[in-house]
Each structure stands twice: as structure tokens, then as C-alpha cells.
Design an enzyme around this catalytic site. Structure first.
Site, PDB file in Angstrom:
ATOM      1  N   ASP A  42       0.826  -1.209   0.000  1.00 37.57           N
ATOM      2  CA  ASP A  42       0.000   0.000   0.000  1.00 37.57           C
ATOM      3  C   ASP A  42       0.867   1.268   0.000  1.00 37.57           C
ATOM      4  O   ASP A  42       2.008   1.249   0.475  1.00 37.57           O
ATOM      5  CB  ASP A  42      -0.894  -0.021   1.251  1.00 37.57           C
ATOM      6  N   ASN A  51     -10.240  -2.924  -7.025  1.00 38.71           N
ATOM      7  CA  ASN A  51      -9.417  -1.920  -7.718  1.00 38.71           C
ATOM      8  C   ASN A  51      -9.975  -1.493  -9.078  1.00 38.71           C
ATOM      9  O   ASN A  51      -9.576  -0.461  -9.619  1.00 38.71           O
ATOM     10  CB  ASN A  51      -7.966  -2.404  -7.889  1.00 38.71           C
TER      11      ASN A  51
HETATM   12  C1  FPP Z   1      -1.832   0.052  -3.430  1.00 35.40           C
HETATM   13  O1  FPP Z   1      -1.352   1.372  -3.343  1.00 35.40           O
HETATM   14  C2  FPP Z   1      -1.186  -0.647  -4.519  1.00 35.40           C
HETATM   15  C3  FPP Z   1      -1.833  -1.211  -5.568  1.00 35.40           C
HETATM   16  C4  FPP Z   1      -3.281  -1.180  -5.740  1.00 35.40           C
HETATM   17  C5  FPP Z   1      -1.105  -1.884  -6.660  1.00 35.40           C
HETATM   18  C6  FPP Z   1       0.138  -2.621  -6.302  1.00 35.40           C
HETATM   19  C7  FPP Z   1       0.946  -2.688  -7.508  1.00 35.40           C
HETATM   20  C8  FPP Z   1       2.272  -2.602  -7.570  1.00 35.40           C
HETATM   21  C9  FPP Z   1       3.168  -2.571  -6.403  1.00 35.40           C
HETATM   22  C10 FPP Z   1       2.870  -2.509  -8.921  1.00 35.40           C
HETATM   23  C11 FPP Z   1       3.793  -3.592  -9.252  1.00 35.40           C
HETATM   24  C12 FPP Z   1       3.138  -4.887  -9.230  1.00 35.40           C
HETATM   25  C13 FPP Z   1       3.563  -5.901  -9.961  1.00 35.40           C
HETATM   26  C14 FPP Z   1       2.985  -7.229  -9.743  1.00 35.40           C
HETATM   27  C15 FPP Z   1       4.592  -5.735 -10.991  1.00 35.40           C
HETATM   28  P1  FPP Z   1      -2.368   2.559  -3.540  1.00 35.40           P
HETATM   29  O2  FPP Z   1      -2.371   2.946  -4.968  1.00 35.40           O
HETATM   30  O3  FPP Z   1      -3.718   2.172  -3.006  1.00 35.40           O
HETATM   31  O4  FPP Z   1      -1.744   3.674  -2.662  1.00 35.40           O
HETATM   32  P2  FPP Z   1      -2.518   4.851  -1.914  1.00 35.40           P
HETATM   33  O5  FPP Z   1      -3.340   4.197  -0.820  1.00 35.40           O
HETATM   34  O6  FPP Z   1      -1.420   5.692  -1.379  1.00 35.40           O
HETATM   35  O7  FPP Z   1      -3.375   5.549  -2.928  1.00 35.40           O
END
Ligand code: FPP
Length: 251
Positions: free
Chosen positions: A34, A82
Site C-alpha cells: 500500500d 481496484n
Molecule cells: C496500493 O497502493 C497498490 C496497488 C493497488 C497496486 C500494487 C501494484 C504494484 C506494487 C505494482 C507492481 C506490481 C507488480 C505485480 C509488478 P495505492 O495505490 O492504493 O496507494 P494509496 O493508498 O497511497 O493511494
């Protein structure tokens, strides 16, 4: 068996020097990656650049976990929820995961990594689905760390899918027990996570591995996922080793 220090690699040496016992590592580490969005927004960048940085972190964590001796790593790459994000971000994430799956396959295979997926993979874009299928098939016989990508994954959806499969098989209600549900999860051969690490400070489970995580130890870091490094991983393992796991019994 304690390892003689000379045969240890760099991360094992670092773990030992902070008091981590290498014969008591979590067998299965799961991570909620996250804070990519916050990491980017704070820097005035597009959220997708945060996910791009998150990909860089993930490469490091996979390598570290493997060298440390963790046997299973499962990461929450895209949840069933998502899809509610703006189309630009959803499309970018799908593309990033596909690119990563294609670009990293050779290296993962060379490093004996066994790739698995968890989630409703039949609903993701065809290019991503093919890249994931190819990764799983190519690495199926590898014997190193098992790396599971949870894509279009939801813990409740996984339980629904298991129940549907059980009903389709015509299993009588009285014959259904916890073993039956477990046997119909996406990857029944993978042990339950011992340690669940969530980055970026939120104290939530967010529909990740609901069945398997019943007795996982939870560690939440203030660091966002793009900031998460070897030190944070070792801190989480050290914290895990300070916990007393009781599984509902007495210690
Ligand atoms: C949550 O952070 C993260 C995700 C929904 C996606 C996770 C994906 C990656 C780490 C990219 C790489 C993955 C692979 C498999 C290559 P958020 O966007 O919800 O963060 P926020 O809460 O700060 O908005």
C-alpha cells in the site's frame, strides 16, 4: 540446524546480526503493497509512477525474501475492488503487471522462482492472462521460493469460488468441513501466511487472504511500499519472531 556464518549470504548475515533466528523465519510472507499513490502524490507525480516505483520495490523484496530463506511470498497486486479506480490507473496497472510478468520471467526462472497466481484471472485482459499463464507454466517445476501474484483477487470472492466448485461437484452439505473449503481455494498446496506485512500505516485487512490469514501475524509499517527496503523487511521478520503464536490455544 544453525548455519555456520561462513555459508551465509549478505542478507542472512544482516539478519543474524540483528538477532533474527534463521531457523524460525516465517515460511510464508504475504504483503499488502500500500501507499504507491501517496508516495507519488506527495512528490507531485502521477499515481502510476508510484506503482512503477512499487514494481522496483517488489523486485528487491522478492530477491531479499528468497535469499533470506523465506519459502513463499504472496503479493496483492490488484484487488477485485481496484476496478473502481479511474480507467487510466486501471489500464496502467494492468499494463505494468503484464510488462513485469514478461520482463522478469527469465530472471525468475534462472533464480529457480516458482510463479503462481491467485484471483479471477479469466476476467483480466487477455495479454496479462497469457503472460501470467506462461509464467506459471514455465516455472512450475522450480524448487526455490514460490511467488504468488494476487491479481483480480478478493478473499471473499475466493471463498465464493470455492463454495461454487464444491456445490458443482455435488458434495453433500454434511460432508463439507474446513478441509473441503481449503482444498478448493486457488492454491491449496500453499501453506497459510505466517506473516502479513502491510505498508503505509493503514490497520486494515482489505479482503486479502481472508481464509488463509486467520492466524497470520500482522505487521504494519509507516513506510509506503515504494520506500520499503531490506531494513523494513528485516524489522518485520524480527517483530514476527518477538510474537507468541497461540492459534487460539495457550502459549
Ligand atoms: C496500493 O497502493 C497498490 C496497488 C493497488 C497496486 C500494487 C501494484 C504494484 C506494487 C505494482 C507492481 C506490481 C507488480 C505485480 C509488478 P495505492 O495505490 O492504493 O496507494 P494509496 O493508498 O497511497 O493511494
Amino acid at each position: 540446524m544453525p548455519h555456520p556464518p561462513s555459508t551465509l549470504n549478505a542478507i542472512q548475515q544482516a539478519a543474524l546480526s540483528r538477532g533474527i533466528e534463521l531457523d524460525r523465519l516465517p515460511v510464508h510472507l504475504a504483503t499488502i503493497m500500500d501507499g504507491n499513490g501517496r508516495w507519488a502524490t506527495r512528490r507531485g507525480l502521477d499515481r502510476l509512477l508510484g506503482h512503477q516505483e512499487g514494481y522496483r520495490t517488489l523486485r528487491g523484496v522478492l530477491l531479499d525474501a528468497s535469499e533470506l530463506g523465506i519459502r513463499y511470498l504472496t503479493v496483492y497486486a490488484f484487488s477485485v475492488e481496484n476496478w473502481r479506480r479511474p480507467e487510466h490507473e486501471v489500464r496502467g496497472l494492468m499494463k505494468l503487471i503484464e510488462t513485469a510478468a514478461r520482463n522478469e520471467l527469465r530472471l525468475m526462472h534462472q533464480n529457480n522462482v516458482r510463479v503462481r497466481v491467485a484471483g479471477r484471472i479469466d476476467e483480466v485482459p487477455a495479454g496479462l492472462r497469457q503472460a501470467l499463464d506462461h509464467g506459471v507454466q514455465t516455472t512450475a517445476a522450480n524448487t526455490g521460493i514460490t511467488f504468488t501474484l494476487a491479481v483480480n483477487y478478493g478473499g471473499r470472492a475466493e471463498i465464493v469460488d470455492a463454495v461454487r466448485a464444491i456445490v458443482r461437484e455435488g458434495t453433500p452439505a454434511e460432508a463439507i468441513d474446513e478441509e473441503t473449503i481449503h482444498a478448493h481455494l486457488y492454491n491449496p498446496d500453499i501453506p497459510d501466511p505466517d506473516l502479513l506485512v502491510r505498508t503505509a500505516g493503514e490497520m486494515r485487512w482489505s479482503n486479502f487472504l481472508l481464509w488463509q490469514g486467520a492466524y497470520s501475524e500482522l505487521v504494519v509499517t509507516e513506510a509506503t511500499w515504494p520506500e520499503f527496503g531490506t531494513e523494513h523487511l528485516l524489522d518485520a521478520v524480527a517483530e514476527f519472531q518477538r510474537r507468541t503464536r497461540k492459534f487460539g490455544g495457550l502459549s
